[in-house]
Scaffold this motif. Structure first.
Motif, mmCIF file in Angstrom:
data_model
loop_
_atom_site.group_PDB
_atom_site.id
_atom_site.type_symbol
_atom_site.label_atom_id
_atom_site.label_comp_id
_atom_site.label_asym_id
_atom_site.label_seq_id
_atom_site.Cartn_x
_atom_site.Cartn_y
_atom_site.Cartn_z
ATOM 1 N N ASN A 130 23.938 -14.944 17.240
ATOM 2 C CA ASN A 130 25.153 -14.603 17.350
ATOM 3 C C ASN A 130 25.761 -14.054 16.428
ATOM 4 O O ASN A 130 26.702 -12.988 16.481
ATOM 5 C CB ASN A 130 26.042 -15.484 18.196
ATOM 6 N N GLU A 131 25.579 -14.696 15.096
ATOM 7 C CA GLU A 131 26.361 -14.421 13.943
ATOM 8 C C GLU A 131 25.959 -12.990 13.637
ATOM 9 O O GLU A 131 26.898 -11.985 13.246
ATOM 10 C CB GLU A 131 25.917 -15.418 12.926
ATOM 11 N N MET A 170 38.690 2.226 11.428
ATOM 12 C CA MET A 170 39.742 1.341 10.964
ATOM 13 C C MET A 170 38.956 0.124 10.707
ATOM 14 O O MET A 170 37.960 -0.403 11.512
ATOM 15 C CB MET A 170 40.756 0.987 11.852
ATOM 16 N N ASN A 171 39.249 -0.720 9.454
ATOM 17 C CA ASN A 171 38.496 -1.736 9.186
ATOM 18 C C ASN A 171 38.870 -3.100 9.948
ATOM 19 O O ASN A 171 40.203 -3.585 9.799
ATOM 20 C CB ASN A 171 38.554 -1.936 7.609
ATOM 21 N N LEU A 172 38.379 -3.698 11.004
ATOM 22 C CA LEU A 172 38.765 -4.366 11.658
ATOM 23 C C LEU A 172 38.226 -6.151 11.338
ATOM 24 O O LEU A 172 38.568 -7.016 12.140
ATOM 25 C CB LEU A 172 38.438 -4.473 13.146
ATOM 26 N N THR A 173 37.788 -6.093 10.078
ATOM 27 C CA THR A 173 37.292 -7.532 9.879
ATOM 28 C C THR A 173 38.110 -8.554 9.694
ATOM 29 O O THR A 173 37.879 -9.736 10.227
ATOM 30 C CB THR A 173 36.418 -7.377 8.645
ATOM 31 N N GLY A 174 39.251 -8.303 9.224
ATOM 32 C CA GLY A 174 40.463 -9.120 8.896
ATOM 33 C C GLY A 174 40.837 -9.726 10.312
ATOM 34 O O GLY A 174 41.107 -10.826 10.849
ATOM 35 N N PHE A 175 40.968 -8.749 11.415
ATOM 36 C CA PHE A 175 41.213 -9.281 13.028
ATOM 37 C C PHE A 175 40.258 -10.184 13.443
ATOM 38 O O PHE A 175 40.671 -11.292 14.100
ATOM 39 C CB PHE A 175 41.403 -7.993 13.814
ATOM 40 N N PHE A 176 38.778 -9.655 13.385
ATOM 41 C CA PHE A 176 37.745 -10.700 13.872
ATOM 42 C C PHE A 176 37.801 -11.819 13.090
ATOM 43 O O PHE A 176 37.705 -13.036 13.816
ATOM 44 C CB PHE A 176 36.443 -10.093 13.867
ATOM 45 N N ARG A 177 37.988 -12.047 11.823
ATOM 46 C CA ARG A 177 37.881 -13.148 10.954
ATOM 47 C C ARG A 177 39.361 -14.088 11.587
ATOM 48 O O ARG A 177 39.143 -15.270 11.701
ATOM 49 C CB ARG A 177 38.227 -13.075 9.639
ATOM 50 N N ILE A 212 32.495 -13.276 10.149
ATOM 51 C CA ILE A 212 32.384 -12.317 9.501
ATOM 52 C C ILE A 212 31.698 -12.259 8.056
ATOM 53 O O ILE A 212 32.239 -12.957 7.307
ATOM 54 C CB ILE A 212 33.629 -11.501 9.697
ATOM 55 N N GLU A 213 30.812 -11.678 7.688
ATOM 56 C CA GLU A 213 30.023 -11.898 6.053
ATOM 57 C C GLU A 213 30.835 -10.852 5.323
ATOM 58 O O GLU A 213 31.316 -9.946 5.566
ATOM 59 C CB GLU A 213 28.483 -11.444 6.570
ATOM 60 N N THR A 214 30.644 -11.294 4.013
ATOM 61 C CA THR A 214 31.208 -10.490 2.740
ATOM 62 C C THR A 214 30.405 -9.025 3.077
ATOM 63 O O THR A 214 31.003 -8.098 2.703
ATOM 64 C CB THR A 214 30.767 -11.323 1.713
ATOM 65 N N ALA A 215 29.247 -9.282 3.236
ATOM 66 C CA ALA A 215 28.366 -7.764 3.309
ATOM 67 C C ALA A 215 29.152 -6.873 4.254
ATOM 68 O O ALA A 215 29.390 -5.679 4.075
ATOM 69 C CB ALA A 215 27.121 -7.848 3.751
ATOM 70 N N THR A 216 29.633 -7.442 5.431
ATOM 71 C CA THR A 216 30.253 -6.506 6.508
ATOM 72 C C THR A 216 31.589 -5.981 5.841
ATOM 73 O O THR A 216 31.772 -4.790 6.075
ATOM 74 C CB THR A 216 30.420 -7.384 7.764
#
Length: 912
Positions: free
Chosen positions: A859-860, A876-883, A889-893
């Motif tokens: 899953n991760e 658009m960078n959505l990592t903040g939203f998903f976090r 969310i990994e640093t690499a992503t």
């Protein structure tokens, strides 16, 4: 063709042996013993009211044998003896009879003009005879000569009882060591230590049979004590899949069982020999089972200290203390060890065991069953060709591997098919209460009946006896006429429903049995020689509708074009493919029958009736092939582009209880009353064509589905109110909503679209268990708003703005734990994305996944890939939203997406 076989020769033999006899009065001073019958050829001639066999007959090789449960019966019933002597001399007609001298009184009562009788000390003094008559006590120290005589075509008449011998030899194994069993046992007749009641017994026109005779012929306590000495558990850990097995012979017994009550290790007596089977050959090499294998080989060897032969390619077991060698099968071995995958030497191996040899077999049947289309693993699998006659069978289903304890000494019969069937028969015919353990085992007994009956061993008396007893039970009790108004709850009724269809399928007289099973079976008008055009291009298996229905129990012949033969095509009778496991049943648990297409004329039927389908395998293409159905009933069947308004006015009244509406990309199967008054199926067609286009649009797939979806409405389904799959199943009580376009647009059909959404889910972007019941609702929202014009708040009460906001706040307050991120809460993540980026973003994401491969399995990894894919799709960078939603969310992503502008004002910011 699938026609039923005729009755075996046992009835004919029985009538010959008992001709002219009306009754046999056994009452007197003699106390007979019960005769235990094993194998396929032994059958009873006389049975008392307790189910004990007092006289029996059998064949072995080319010869014949008759055994009576006390030697005095050879003096008391001269007419029976004359019949027996005539039958025993067989086709040779040899009139010479050798008579062991202790039975010389037999001569006094015979019409000796028919036979030339010579009184002798022993069989060895008796060359040239056709029949030898002996008591069961003086067959000689080495009975091999008499066994060879029998096998070559001679006849043996033997009488005696074993209870007295057993009392004087308490440490001996009566089955193997009692003198008479050294001869009669080879043919599957054993003198037992059990007393039998001597009664005045009528001679029946057919072989006597009663459920009371379904007994196990031995306690197996001493066998299990020997085999399990020093054994506390079996370790089944390892990379292999073992089969389940069926213990069904009267002298077979379980040795090792799993927690789920599956037998993976079992033994049996057969003739004068013994057999052990383990349901995967890998287990023969397990060091953790070495102590057991040493015990097993010595048990099979019977103290001979002979040569143990291992078929080439098998690992020789270590530390046996016996001479071992790799060899193909040989008659001079003491024990033969082989796998279950060869049918070489089947009869020779069976005779080897019958005459005293030991057999150890390792193997499974599940892989063979999965790779041999149209074949019956109970009949055709090589291992079962050897083992069925010995009372053991390998089954096509697998077991869960575990550390399993050996069978408890007092529990062996609880896992024995005959014992359970006897207890069930006692319960249903005379109300005998079952123990809790037995009631639990009834759940498995239905499956065991199915497997046993699938042997279709009509040449075996043991098989036809079980079939006869089950048939008698069904005729006496009938079966519950289960329905929504008359549900059934008891284990007894569950089992009767299961057994009814299994017995019907293998019955030698289905027409006579049917009225006992289906009470309300109204006559329907039929149509003849209906020609069905088959055009199919499949990517996965697919049902092809015929528009025809087969009433309960009715048979029809279906004529098949050669191109479909032995190509994994099947005929299916019934649309209700769900198998039910509910405590309360509103229909039988399994009501759908399939027939692999293996001949140009297929005879098919279904006890419960059902629509007729052709089932196409995946990856095939056929054009304009024609199937002819000899006789059937018309069903209301609307098909887009084929059925006209005029056609429908007639078809909607067709007599079948099931109807189908087939549109561009979906087929609806409903009880016929749902469509009887449907005036304008074209409106329903438009509704579902639009819905399915909407489903395809969101999934980013072509409008023409590779396989049309199906929805079947049934009185009861396997899980939930509806469930996904092929077909989607739903309850028939709400089936009318499928054909009400206006209601769909004003009241919603959320559930149906939810299940269609399930069928579109893909593991690469699914995060079970969190999104299992969430992402499917993307289709429910999309179709209702974009196709049906119904706002999400009206489409489902859980989609109101108030409910959605409440769920998000609760999730945040509880710590944004992924364990709480599921169903409606998880859906809200996607709804926030949809509000910002629209449905086109989802279409782009799903399209992107179509072009990917080598997905993460965890899953991760999958969640990071989804965040990355969605971000690229909307630039658009959505990592903040998903976090913010708690995604891992990994640093690499984050680094990968760092060149995209962040979504800094996403809806979850307000909760930071």
């Amino acid at each position: 063709m699938s026609h039923q076989p005729s009755q075996s020769h046992h009835e004919e033999d029985y009538r010959f042996l008992m001709r002219g006899l009306r009754e046999l009065d056994l009452r007197g001073t003699s106390v007979p013993c019960n005769l235990v019958l094993n194998g396929e050829h032994a059958f009873p001639l006389l049975m008392n009211s307790h189910g004990h066999v007092l006289m029996a007959a059998s064949r072995y090789g080319n010869g014949r044998i008759v055994a009576v449960g006390h030697e005095t019966y050879l003096f008391a019933f001269p007419d029976l003896v004359e019949n027996a002597l005539t039958w025993l001399r067989g086709e040779s007609g040899n009139p010479n009879v050798g008579l062991q001298k202790q039975l010389k009184r037999v001569v006094d009562n015979l019409n000796t003009s028919t036979f030339q009788i010579r009184v002798v000390e022993a069989f060895s003094e008796n060359p040239g005879v056709g029949v030898y008559v002996t008591n069961a006590y003086t067959v000689g120290e080495d009975p091999r000569e008499l066994v060879a005589f029998l096998k070559a075509g001679g006849g043996v008449l033997i009488g005696g009882q074993a209870w007295n011998w057993a009392a004087h030899n308490p440490a001996e194994n009566t089955i193997l060591k009692f003198p008479g069993n050294k001869v009669a046992g080879v043919a599957g007749i054993y003198f037992s230590a059990e007393h039998a009641a001597a009664e005045n017994l009528p001679i029946y026109p057919d072989i006597p049979s009663t459920w009371m005779s379904l007994d196990v012929g031995k306690s197996f306590k001493e066998d299990l004590e020997f085999l399990l000495k020093g054994i506390s558990e079996f370790d089944l850990q390892g990379d292999f899949a073992a089969s389940d097995s069926l213990v069904h012979g009267p002298l077979a017994f379980p040795i090792g069982v799993t927690e789920e009550q599956c037998v993976f290790l079992a033994g049996s007596y057969y003739g004068r020999g013994r057999v052990i089977v383990v349901t995967h050959e890998t287990l023969l090499g397990f060091e953790t089972m070495a102590s057991f294998w040493k015990n097993a080989i010595h048990w099979l060897d019977q103290g001979r200290n002979g040569v143990i032969g291992f078929v080439p390619g098998m690992k020789i077991l270590s530390n046996l203390g016996l001479e071992c060698e790799k060899t193909e099968f040989r008659q001079d071995l003491s024990v033969f060890v082989c796998e279950a995958y060869s049918d070489k030497h089947v009869e020779e191996i069976q005779n080897f065991v019958a005459e005293g040899g030991g057999l150890l077999v390792g193997g499974h049947a599940w892989y063979w069953a999965s790779t041999h289309f149209g074949q019956n693993p109970l009949q055709d699998f090589s291992g079962n060709k050897i083992l069925n006659k010995m009372g053991l069978s390998l089954l096509p289903n697998t077991i869960k591997r575990d550390s399993c304890k050996p069978i408890e000494l007092g529990q062996a019969t609880l896992f024995h098919f005959r014992h359970l069937l006897r207890r069930f028969a006692h319960h249903v015919t005379e109300g005998k209460e079952l123990t809790k353990e037995e009631e639990e085992r009834l759940k498995r007994l239905g499956k065991e009946c199915s497997n046993y009956l699938n042997m279709k061993a009509y040449d075996s008396f043991a098989y036809t006896q079980v079939l006869s007893i089950l048939t008698d039970i069904l005729k006496k009790l009938g079966i519950p006429q289960v329905s929504e108004q008359n549900p059934v709850n008891s284990p007894k009724d569950h089992l009767l429903l299961r057994v009814a269809s299994e017995v019907f399928n293998v019955s030698l007289n289905q027409d006579a049995l049917l009225p006992y099973l289906i009470k309300d079976n109204p006559s329907m008008p039929v149509v003849y020689n209906q020609r069905i055009k088959i055009n199919a291009q499949t990517t996965e298996y697919e049902w092809i509708s015929t528009g025809l229905y087969l009433p309960p129990g009715m048979k029809t012949d279906i004529f098949i074009p050669p191109k479909l033969l032995n190509k994994r095509w099947k005929i299916q009778i019934g649309c209700q493919s769900d198998k039910l496991k509910h405590k309360e049943l509103k229909r039988a648990s399994s009501v759908c029958e399939q027939f692999p297409i293996t001949s140009e004329v297929m005879q098919v039927w279904n006890l419960w009736g059902g629509l007729i389908y052709l089932v196409a395998p995946g990856d095939i293409k056929v054009d304009e092939e024609e199937v002819i159905v000899q006789v059937a009933v018309s069903a209301p069947y609307y098909k887009s582009g084929v059925t006209t308004a005029d056609n429908w006015s007639l078809l909607s009244a067709a007599p079948s209880p099931w109807a189908e509406l087939e549109f561009d990309n979906i087929i609806l199967t409903v009880p016929s009353h749902i469509v009887r008054e449907l005036q304008c199926p074209q409106e329903v067609e438009k509704l579902w064509n639009d819905i399915m286009k909407g489903v395809a649009d969101l999934a980013a797939i072509p409008h023409k589905f590779g396989r049309k979806e199906r929805i079947v409405a049934d009185v009861q389904i396997s899980a939930g109110w509806m469930h996904s799959g092929y077909p989607i199943m739903m309850h028939s009580s709400i089936a009318s909503e499928l054909v009400r376009p206006e209601d769909a647009k004003t009241k919603s059909i959320w559930g149906e679209i939810h299940e269609l959404g399930h069928n579109q889910q893909r593991s690469c972007w699914e995060f079970p268990p969190h999104t299992t019941e969430a992402t499917c609702n993307l289709w429910s929202v999309y179709v209702h708003e974009e196709v049906l014009g119904l706002n999400r708040e009206k489409a489902h009460p859980s989609m109101t703005l108030e409910e959605r906001e409440r769920r998000v706040k609760k999730y945040v307050q509880e710590g944004r734990k992924l364990s709480n991120w599921k169903v409606w809460t998880a859906l809200e993540t996607y709804m926030q994305l949809q509000k910002k980026f629209g449905w086109d973003a989802f279409k782009k994401v799903f399209a992107a996944y179509h072009d990917m491969s080598n997905f993460p399995k965890d899953n991760e990894g999958k969640m990071n890939l989804y965040a990355e894919t969605f971000s690229y799709s909307v630039e658009m960078n959505l990592t903040g939203f998903f976090r913010a939603w708690g995604w891992p969310i990994e640093t690499a992503t984050e680094q990968k997406l760092s060149n995209l502008p962040p979504w800094s004002d996403h809806p979850m910011v307000q909760y930071d």
